[in-house]
Scaffold this active site. Sequence first.
Site, PDB file in Angstrom:
ATOM      1  N   SER A 109     -13.863   2.321   3.427  1.00 30.65           N
ATOM      2  CA  SER A 109     -15.026   3.034   2.919  1.00 30.65           C
ATOM      3  C   SER A 109     -15.083   2.919   1.415  1.00 30.65           C
ATOM      4  O   SER A 109     -16.224   2.935   0.818  1.00 30.65           O
ATOM      5  CB  SER A 109     -14.979   4.513   3.729  1.00 30.65           C
ATOM      6  OG  SER A 109     -14.878   4.415   5.021  1.00 30.65           O
ATOM      7  N   ARG A 286       8.860  -0.325  26.344  1.00 30.20           N
ATOM      8  CA  ARG A 286       8.679   0.939  26.937  1.00 30.20           C
ATOM      9  C   ARG A 286       9.220   0.788  28.492  1.00 30.20           C
ATOM     10  O   ARG A 286       8.191  -0.315  29.216  1.00 30.20           O
ATOM     11  CB  ARG A 286       7.534   1.642  26.853  1.00 30.20           C
ATOM     12  CG  ARG A 286       7.300   2.789  27.589  1.00 30.20           C
ATOM     13  CD  ARG A 286       7.967   3.940  26.656  1.00 30.20           C
ATOM     14  NE  ARG A 286       7.508   5.197  27.182  1.00 30.20           N
ATOM     15  CZ  ARG A 286       8.343   6.434  26.781  1.00 30.20           C
ATOM     16  NH1 ARG A 286       9.338   6.225  26.027  1.00 30.20           N
ATOM     17  NH2 ARG A 286       8.109   7.550  27.410  1.00 30.20           N
ATOM     18  N   MET A 355      -2.229   4.782  26.136  1.00 30.09           N
ATOM     19  CA  MET A 355      -1.224   3.857  26.392  1.00 30.09           C
ATOM     20  C   MET A 355       0.210   4.124  25.847  1.00 30.09           C
ATOM     21  O   MET A 355       1.429   3.895  26.351  1.00 30.09           O
ATOM     22  CB  MET A 355      -1.492   2.512  26.514  1.00 30.09           C
ATOM     23  CG  MET A 355      -2.566   1.883  27.632  1.00 30.09           C
ATOM     24  SD  MET A 355      -3.168   0.444  27.113  1.00 30.09           S
ATOM     25  CE  MET A 355      -2.133  -0.804  27.631  1.00 30.09           C
ATOM     26  N   LEU A 356       0.262   4.990  24.703  1.00 32.54           N
ATOM     27  CA  LEU A 356       1.379   5.325  24.209  1.00 32.54           C
ATOM     28  C   LEU A 356       1.833   6.722  24.712  1.00 32.54           C
ATOM     29  O   LEU A 356       2.950   7.256  24.490  1.00 32.54           O
ATOM     30  CB  LEU A 356       1.144   5.338  22.743  1.00 32.54           C
ATOM     31  CG  LEU A 356       0.949   4.339  21.717  1.00 32.54           C
ATOM     32  CD1 LEU A 356       0.273   4.542  20.416  1.00 32.54           C
ATOM     33  CD2 LEU A 356       2.430   3.666  21.644  1.00 32.54           C
ATOM     34  N   GLU A 381     -23.640   5.406   8.325  1.00 30.16           N
ATOM     35  CA  GLU A 381     -24.564   3.974   8.462  1.00 30.16           C
ATOM     36  C   GLU A 381     -25.283   3.752   9.660  1.00 30.16           C
ATOM     37  O   GLU A 381     -25.338   2.730   9.938  1.00 30.16           O
ATOM     38  CB  GLU A 381     -23.645   2.999   7.716  1.00 30.16           C
ATOM     39  CG  GLU A 381     -22.721   3.264   6.865  1.00 30.16           C
ATOM     40  CD  GLU A 381     -22.633   2.589   5.437  1.00 30.16           C
ATOM     41  OE1 GLU A 381     -23.510   1.452   5.443  1.00 30.16           O
ATOM     42  OE2 GLU A 381     -22.263   2.686   4.462  1.00 30.16           O
TER      43      GLU A 381
HETATM   44  C1  LIG Z   1     -17.219  10.541   6.704  1.00 33.89           C
HETATM   45  C2  LIG Z   1     -18.705  10.495   6.452  1.00 33.89           C
HETATM   46  C3  LIG Z   1     -18.870   9.623   5.171  1.00 33.89           C
HETATM   47  C4  LIG Z   1     -20.319   9.429   4.897  1.00 33.89           C
HETATM   48  N1  LIG Z   1     -20.741   8.682   3.565  1.00 33.89           N
HETATM   49  C5  LIG Z   1     -21.960   8.549   3.596  1.00 33.89           C
HETATM   50  C6  LIG Z   1     -22.509   8.303   2.076  1.00 33.89           C
HETATM   51  O1  LIG Z   1     -21.706   7.875   1.343  1.00 33.89           O
HETATM   52  N2  LIG Z   1     -23.514   8.232   1.556  1.00 33.89           N
HETATM   53  C7  LIG Z   1     -24.607   8.728   2.748  1.00 33.89           C
HETATM   54  O2  LIG Z   1     -25.850   8.732   2.206  1.00 33.89           O
HETATM   55  N3  LIG Z   1     -24.300   9.137   3.982  1.00 33.89           N
HETATM   56  C8  LIG Z   1     -22.977   9.207   4.190  1.00 33.89           C
HETATM   57  N4  LIG Z   1     -22.702   9.701   5.432  1.00 33.89           N
HETATM   58  C9  LIG Z   1     -23.861  10.421   6.360  1.00 33.89           C
HETATM   59  C10 LIG Z   1     -23.834   9.478   7.702  1.00 33.89           C
HETATM   60  O3  LIG Z   1     -24.668   8.291   7.200  1.00 33.89           O
HETATM   61  C11 LIG Z   1     -24.777  10.547   8.526  1.00 33.89           C
HETATM   62  O4  LIG Z   1     -23.800  11.286   9.290  1.00 33.89           O
HETATM   63  C12 LIG Z   1     -25.307   9.965   9.639  1.00 33.89           C
HETATM   64  O5  LIG Z   1     -26.645   8.607   9.220  1.00 33.89           O
HETATM   65  C13 LIG Z   1     -25.954  10.803  10.825  1.00 33.89           C
HETATM   66  O6  LIG Z   1     -26.690  11.686  10.149  1.00 33.89           O
HETATM   67  P1  LIG Z   1     -26.456  13.199  10.531  1.00 33.89           P
HETATM   68  O7  LIG Z   1     -25.073  13.256  10.396  1.00 33.89           O
HETATM   69  O8  LIG Z   1     -27.277  14.148   9.739  1.00 33.89           O
HETATM   70  O9  LIG Z   1     -26.922  13.285  12.308  1.00 33.89           O
HETATM   71  P2  LIG Z   1     -28.449  13.402  12.762  1.00 33.89           P
HETATM   72  O10 LIG Z   1     -29.316  12.604  12.227  1.00 33.89           O
HETATM   73  O11 LIG Z   1     -28.632  15.109  12.628  1.00 33.89           O
HETATM   74  O12 LIG Z   1     -28.042  12.918  14.214  1.00 33.89           O
HETATM   75  C14 LIG Z   1     -27.352  13.944  15.287  1.00 33.89           C
HETATM   76  C15 LIG Z   1     -27.567  13.046  16.675  1.00 33.89           C
HETATM   77  O13 LIG Z   1     -28.869  12.673  17.134  1.00 33.89           O
HETATM   78  C16 LIG Z   1     -28.890  11.457  17.317  1.00 33.89           C
HETATM   79  N5  LIG Z   1     -30.131  10.921  17.226  1.00 33.89           N
HETATM   80  C17 LIG Z   1     -30.730  10.802  15.803  1.00 33.89           C
HETATM   81  N6  LIG Z   1     -32.263  10.104  16.152  1.00 33.89           N
HETATM   82  C18 LIG Z   1     -32.454  10.159  17.292  1.00 33.89           C
HETATM   83  C19 LIG Z   1     -33.293   9.655  18.223  1.00 33.89           C
HETATM   84  N7  LIG Z   1     -34.572   9.206  17.488  1.00 33.89           N
HETATM   85  N8  LIG Z   1     -33.326   9.543  19.449  1.00 33.89           N
HETATM   86  C20 LIG Z   1     -32.035   9.983  20.006  1.00 33.89           C
HETATM   87  N9  LIG Z   1     -30.947  10.373  19.581  1.00 33.89           N
HETATM   88  C21 LIG Z   1     -31.275  10.413  18.077  1.00 33.89           C
HETATM   89  C22 LIG Z   1     -27.989  10.536  16.421  1.00 33.89           C
HETATM   90  O14 LIG Z   1     -27.578   9.461  17.297  1.00 33.89           O
HETATM   91  C23 LIG Z   1     -26.826  11.728  16.603  1.00 33.89           C
HETATM   92  O15 LIG Z   1     -26.102  11.537  17.607  1.00 33.89           O
HETATM   93  C24 LIG Z   1     -21.204   9.841   5.743  1.00 33.89           C
HETATM   94  C25 LIG Z   1     -20.904  10.446   6.972  1.00 33.89           C
HETATM   95  C26 LIG Z   1     -19.534  10.623   7.355  1.00 33.89           C
HETATM   96  C27 LIG Z   1     -19.215  11.426   8.534  1.00 33.89           C
END
Ligand SMILES: Cc1cc2nc3c(=O)[nH]c(=O)nc-3n(C[C@H](O)[C@H](O)[C@H](O)COP(=O)(O)OP(=O)(O)OC[C@H]3O[C@@H](n4cnc5c(N)ncnc54)[C@H](O)[C@@H]3O)c2cc1C
Length: 401
Positions: A109, A286, A355-356, A381
Site C-alpha cells: 500500500s 500435521r 485449516m491451521l 480503491e
Molecule cells: C486502510 C484504508 C486505506 C485507505 N487509503 C485511502 C487513501 O489513501 N486515499 C483515499 O482517498 N481513500 C483511501 N481509503 C478509502 C477507501 O477508498 C474507501 O474506504 C472506500 O472507497 C469505501 O468508501 P467508504 O469507506 O466511505 O464506504 P461507503 O462508500 O460508505 O460504502 C459502504 C458500503 O456501501 C456499498 N455501496 C456503495 N455504493 C453502493 C451502491 N450504489 N450500491 C450498492 N452498494 C453500495 C459499498 O460497497 C460498501 O459496502 C482507504 C481505506 C482504508 C480502509
Amino acid sequence: MAAHPTGVKPAKKSVARLNPMDLFDVRSMLSEDEQMVQDSVGRLVDEKVIPLMREAFEQHRFPRELIPELAGLGLFGSSLQGYGCAGMNGISYGLICQELERGDSGIRSFVSVQSSLCMYPIYTFGSEAQKQKYLPGMAAGKLIGCFGLTEPHGGSDPGNMKTHAKRRGKDWVINGSKMWITNGAIADLCVCWAMTEDGVRGFIIDKGTPGFTAPEIHNKFSLRASVTSALFFDNVVVPEENVLPGVVGLKGPLSCLTQARYGIAWGVIGAAQACLAQLLDYTQTRVLFGKPLAATQLVQARLAEMARRITTAQLLCLQLGRLKDQGRMVPSQVSLAKWNNCRMAIDIARDCRDMLGGAGISAEYVPVRHMLNLESVITYEGTESVHQLSIGRELTGISAF
Ligand SMILES: Cc1cc2nc3c(=O)[nH]c(=O)nc-3n(C[C@H](O)[C@H](O)[C@H](O)COP(=O)(O)OP(=O)(O)OC[C@H]3O[C@@H](n4cnc5c(N)ncnc54)[C@H](O)[C@@H]3O)c2cc1C
C-alpha cells in the site's frame, strides 16, 4: 509386483513437478528484465521485509526503515520516465506489487500510494516546475506523498465532494476533510482533490501549511503496519503554482485509481501465495487420524481450489499487464481484476486460517495477518460492489450507481 495384503494399493507419493506457486509457468512468459525485477524485489522481501512484518503489525507501526531499501531498488514511481524514476513497464510494476504483498499489504500500500496515487498525478497532470520540485525526492524516498480523495460521508461516491477550494486573488483557500488516507500522518505532501466552481481540481499541499493537519487513525485491526489518517483543511491557503494544471474533473483522481487498482490486482496474488505456501508445509506435518492432513481428500480439494484461483488470477494479471503495456487497458478490465483477485485472496487467507485450526489465530502464522489486511484491500480503491457496478455499466451501457 506383489499385491497389497488388503488388496488396496499403498498410497504413492507423487513427485511434484510443477511450482505450486506458479502452476501455469507464468514466469516463463516474462521477459528477462521482468524476471530480474521479480527476483530482486523477491529477495528484498524475503531478507528484509518478512522478518520485520509480524512485529510491525503487532506494534501497529509502519516500518520506515524499509524506505531507503525500497528506493534503492527504484520501486517508487517505477513506471515513470525521467526525474530519477526507473521507467519500468506495467508488468514489472505488477510483479513489484506481488512480491511486496507476499510480505504484507501495508508495504505494498505504501508503494502504491507513493507511486500511483501521488507521483503519477504530478507526472501526468503537473507543471514542469511541480515535477522538478517533487518527483526526484519522491523517487529517492526522501519525500513521502499521500492522496486525499475519500471523505467521511462516503468514499464510493466521490462526485459528492464537500471539500472545496475557492479562489482568493492569486491563491486558493481550501476547506473540508478527508478520511482513511494512507501515509497521511507521515506524508511530506498531499495530492488533495477539492471541488471548485469549474469542477474537481488537484492541489499539492505541503506538510506544515497552516490549517492543514493529518492525525493518524489508531486502533485498526487491519493494515496495522501502514499509516492511515484523517486530513483536515481549515482555511488552507494554497498558491496557484500548487494546482495541478493538467486536469479538471473526476477523471483526474479516477485515472490515478486505475493505476493503483492495477497494482492491487497483482499485489493480492502475493498475499494468497504466502498463505498457500505456509499451508502446504503445515498440512504435510500435521498428523491427524494417523496421517498427514495433506493426505486427506478434503484438504487436497481445498488446496487445489486455492491453486486454481491463484493460477486464474495470475493469468488475468499477465494479460491485463500486456494490455497496459500496449496502451489498451481500460478501467472496467481493471475493475474485474481488482474484484476477482481481492475476492480470491481474502477467501484463500480465510480458508488457510481455518485449516491451521487454533494455530491459525496466532501471529506465528501469516494467514490471519493477510486475512485482516485484505479486509482493507477489498474495500479501498473501490469496494467489490462498486467494481461490480462498473462492470455492469460496461456490459449494459447503463450506470446503476
Ligand atoms: C486502510 C484504508 C486505506 C485507505 N487509503 C485511502 C487513501 O489513501 N486515499 C483515499 O482517498 N481513500 C483511501 N481509503 C478509502 C477507501 O477508498 C474507501 O474506504 C472506500 O472507497 C469505501 O468508501 P467508504 O469507506 O466511505 O464506504 P461507503 O462508500 O460508505 O460504502 C459502504 C458500503 O456501501 C456499498 N455501496 C456503495 N455504493 C453502493 C451502491 N450504489 N450500491 C450498492 N452498494 C453500495 C459499498 O460497497 C460498501 O459496502 C482507504 C481505506 C482504508 C480502509
